[in-house]
Design a protein around this motif. Structure first.
Motif, mmCIF file in Angstrom:
data_model
loop_
_atom_site.group_PDB
_atom_site.id
_atom_site.type_symbol
_atom_site.label_atom_id
_atom_site.label_comp_id
_atom_site.label_asym_id
_atom_site.label_seq_id
_atom_site.Cartn_x
_atom_site.Cartn_y
_atom_site.Cartn_z
ATOM 1 N N GLU A 83 0.829 -1.211 0.000
ATOM 2 C CA GLU A 83 0.000 0.000 0.000
ATOM 3 C C GLU A 83 0.863 1.261 0.000
ATOM 4 N N ALA A 84 1.969 1.222 0.733
ATOM 5 C CA ALA A 84 2.883 2.370 0.737
ATOM 6 C C ALA A 84 3.459 2.600 -0.648
ATOM 7 N N LEU A 85 3.794 1.523 -1.342
ATOM 8 C CA LEU A 85 4.325 1.646 -2.698
ATOM 9 C C LEU A 85 3.270 2.195 -3.646
ATOM 10 N N ARG A 86 2.053 1.719 -3.508
ATOM 11 C CA ARG A 86 0.968 2.163 -4.386
ATOM 12 C C ARG A 86 0.655 3.644 -4.223
ATOM 13 N N HIS A 87 0.880 4.170 -3.032
ATOM 14 C CA HIS A 87 0.508 5.555 -2.741
ATOM 15 C C HIS A 87 1.727 6.452 -2.509
ATOM 16 N N ASP A 88 2.847 6.097 -3.135
ATOM 17 C CA ASP A 88 4.054 6.928 -3.071
ATOM 18 C C ASP A 88 4.502 7.217 -1.637
ATOM 19 N N GLY A 89 4.439 6.200 -0.794
ATOM 20 C CA GLY A 89 4.935 6.353 0.572
ATOM 21 C C GLY A 89 3.952 6.990 1.537
ATOM 22 N N ARG A 90 2.712 7.157 1.109
ATOM 23 C CA ARG A 90 1.691 7.751 1.998
ATOM 24 C C ARG A 90 0.708 6.669 2.411
ATOM 25 N N LEU A 91 0.664 6.370 3.699
ATOM 26 C CA LEU A 91 -0.249 5.356 4.197
ATOM 27 C C LEU A 91 -1.502 5.938 4.822
ATOM 28 N N GLY A 92 -1.439 7.168 5.298
ATOM 29 C CA GLY A 92 -2.599 7.791 5.914
ATOM 30 C C GLY A 92 -3.085 7.003 7.116
ATOM 31 N N ARG A 93 -4.400 6.739 7.147
ATOM 32 C CA ARG A 93 -4.962 5.977 8.259
ATOM 33 C C ARG A 93 -4.459 4.542 8.279
ATOM 34 N N GLY A 94 -4.065 4.063 7.101
ATOM 35 C CA GLY A 94 -3.505 2.714 7.054
ATOM 36 C C GLY A 94 -2.263 2.574 7.901
ATOM 37 N N ARG A 151 9.458 6.472 -0.063
ATOM 38 C CA ARG A 151 9.584 5.095 -0.525
ATOM 39 C C ARG A 151 10.301 4.207 0.479
ATOM 40 N N ARG A 152 10.989 4.805 1.455
ATOM 41 C CA ARG A 152 11.668 3.999 2.467
ATOM 42 C C ARG A 152 10.673 3.287 3.374
ATOM 43 N N ILE A 153 9.431 3.769 3.428
ATOM 44 C CA ILE A 153 8.413 3.058 4.202
ATOM 45 C C ILE A 153 8.170 1.690 3.579
ATOM 46 N N PHE A 154 8.034 1.673 2.255
ATOM 47 C CA PHE A 154 7.871 0.388 1.566
ATOM 48 C C PHE A 154 9.075 -0.514 1.797
ATOM 49 N N LEU A 155 10.271 0.029 1.640
ATOM 50 C CA LEU A 155 11.475 -0.777 1.818
ATOM 51 C C LEU A 155 11.572 -1.316 3.244
ATOM 52 N N GLY A 156 11.271 -0.469 4.218
ATOM 53 C CA GLY A 156 11.349 -0.897 5.607
ATOM 54 C C GLY A 156 10.364 -2.007 5.925
ATOM 55 N N LEU A 157 9.125 -1.851 5.478
ATOM 56 C CA LEU A 157 8.113 -2.863 5.755
ATOM 57 C C LEU A 157 8.402 -4.152 4.984
ATOM 58 N N TRP A 158 8.960 -4.028 3.798
ATOM 59 C CA TRP A 158 9.290 -5.214 3.012
ATOM 60 C C TRP A 158 10.405 -6.005 3.675
ATOM 61 N N ILE A 159 11.408 -5.307 4.189
ATOM 62 C CA ILE A 159 12.501 -5.979 4.897
ATOM 63 C C ILE A 159 11.966 -6.649 6.165
ATOM 64 N N CYS A 160 11.063 -5.979 6.866
ATOM 65 C CA CYS A 160 10.441 -6.584 8.054
ATOM 66 C C CYS A 160 9.708 -7.863 7.686
ATOM 67 N N THR A 161 9.036 -7.868 6.542
ATOM 68 C CA THR A 161 8.331 -9.068 6.082
ATOM 69 C C THR A 161 9.308 -10.220 5.886
ATOM 70 N N ILE A 162 10.427 -9.939 5.233
ATOM 71 C CA ILE A 162 11.423 -10.980 4.980
ATOM 72 C C ILE A 162 11.991 -11.522 6.291
ATOM 73 N N LEU A 163 12.295 -10.635 7.220
ATOM 74 C CA LEU A 163 12.872 -11.075 8.495
ATOM 75 C C LEU A 163 11.878 -11.921 9.289
ATOM 76 N N LEU A 164 10.630 -11.514 9.330
ATOM 77 C CA LEU A 164 9.624 -12.284 10.061
ATOM 78 C C LEU A 164 9.434 -13.657 9.425
ATOM 79 N N GLY A 165 9.401 -13.703 8.098
ATOM 80 C CA GLY A 165 9.294 -14.992 7.426
ATOM 81 C C GLY A 165 10.490 -15.875 7.699
ATOM 82 N N LEU A 166 11.679 -15.267 7.756
ATOM 83 C CA LEU A 166 12.896 -16.024 8.053
ATOM 84 C C LEU A 166 12.864 -16.583 9.471
ATOM 85 N N PHE A 167 12.419 -15.786 10.431
ATOM 86 C CA PHE A 167 12.327 -16.260 11.812
ATOM 87 C C PHE A 167 11.324 -17.418 11.916
#
Length: 263
Positions: A83-94, A151-167
Motif C-alpha cells: 500500500e505504501a508503494l501504491r501511494h508513493d509512501g503515503r499510508l494515511g490511516r492505514g 519510498r523507504r516506508i515500503f522498503l522498511g516494511l518489506w525488509i520486516c516481512t522478509i525477516l519475520l518470514g525467516l524467523f
C-alpha cells in the motif's frame, strides 16, 4: 460528414496479466493443499483414536503459537508495504491501523517469549523476542518516523516481512529437529511432516520472491504506477498465511490444545 465513434471504454478495470497469473497459480495451490487436508481428514475418520496411541505430537505451546504470531505479522507488513508503494509512501490511516496491529503483535510476541523463557524454552523465546524486535521497527516505519519516509516506508516494511518470514522458518526447522516423532513414526507423523513441510517450502519460495522484489526495489524499478511484482507476491504471501492458520488449527491446536486428550 461522418464522425468517427469514440472507442469503447471497458466497464471494469482490467487485471494485469501478472496478477491474473498469480490468481491462477493460487487456484492450483488451493487444490494441492486441499488434497492434503482431504487426505488428513480421511485418516482421522479411518481411525478409532487420533492421533494413534503413543504418538508424542508437537505441542501447540510455545513454539507453534509464537510462530503463528510471527508469520501472520509478516502478512501485515507485506500488505501495508504494498500500500505504501501504491501511494508513493503515503499510508494515511492505514499507517495508524498497521501500527496498531503490529503493536498488538509486539505485545503478544514479548509476552509469549517471556512465558516460554520461564518454561525453559529458550529457543522458542528467542524467536518471539526476535519477532518482537522486528515488529517494533515496523511500527516506526508505519508511523513514518526516523529514516522511514517516502519510498523507504515500503522498503522498511518489506525488509520486516522478509525477516519475520525467516524467523518463522528457523523456528519451524528447530521444531522439526527436536520433535519426538519423525516422518516414519506413524500415519499422523507422516501427514504432519508432509503438510507442514510443504508449507515451509512454500514460505521459503516466498522469501526468495520477496528478496528478488527487494533487490529490484533498491534499484528503483517499482513505483506507484508499476508494482505488479510486489502485488503478485503479496497475494502469494497472504495465501501461505491463510494455509498456516488451518495447519495450526488442525495439526497443533486440535491435537495438543486445551481439552484434547494430549493437551
Amino acid at each position: 460528414m461522418a464522425v468517427a465513434a469514440a472507442p469503447l471504454q471497458p466497464q471494469y478495470r482490467s487485471l494485469h496479466a501478472g496478477v491474473m497469473g498469480m490468481y491462477i497459480f493460487l487456484c492450483s495451490e488451493i487444490m494441492f493443499f486441499g488434497s492434503l487436508f482431504a487426505m488428513y481428514f480421511y485418516m482421522v475418520g479411518s481411525h478409532a483414536g487420533w492421533p494413534p496411541p503413543g504418538t508424542k505430537a508437537v505441542e501447540v505451546w510455545p513454539l507453534p503459537t509464537i510462530n503463528t504470531v510471527v508469520l501472520l505479522s509478516s502478512g501485515v507488513t507485506c500488505h501495508f508495504g504494498l500500500e505504501a508503494l501504491r501511494h508513493d509512501g503515503r499510508l494515511g490511516r492505514g499507517g495508524t491501523l498497521g501500527a496498531g496491529i503490529m503493536g498488538l503483535a509486539l505485545a503478544l510476541m514479548v509476552i509469549f517469549g517471556v512465558l516460554a523463557a520461564a518454561d525453559g524454552q529458550l529457543v522458542d523465546a528467542l524467536v518471539g523476542f526476535a519477532g518482537g524486535a522486528v515488529a517494533l521497527v515496523s511500527i516506526i516505519a508505519f508511523l513514518g518516523r526516523g529514516p522511514f519516509t517516502g519510498r523507504r516506508i515500503f522498503l522498511g516494511l518489506w525488509i520486516c516481512t522478509i525477516l519475520l518470514g525467516l524467523f518463522f522458518e528457523l523456528g519451524q526447522a528447530y521444531e522439526f529437529a527436536t520433535a519426538h516423532i519423525n516422518f516414519t513414526t506413524n500415519q499422523f507423523a507422516s501427514a504432519f511432516f508432509t503438510m507442514t513441510g510443504f508449507h515451509g517450502g512454500h514460505v521459503a519460495g516466498g522469501l526468495v520472491l520477496l528478496s528478488l522484489v527487494l533487490g529490484r526495489a533498491l534499484k528503483a524499478q517499482f513505483s506507484a504506477a508499476n508494482h505488479v511484482g510486489p502485488a503478485a507476491i503479496t497475494l502469494y504471501w497472504h495465501f501461505v498465511d491463510v494455509v498456516w492458520i488451518f495447519l495450526y488449527l488442525v495439526l497443533y491446536l486440535a491435537v495438543t490444545g486445551p481439552g484434547t486428550s494430549a493437551g
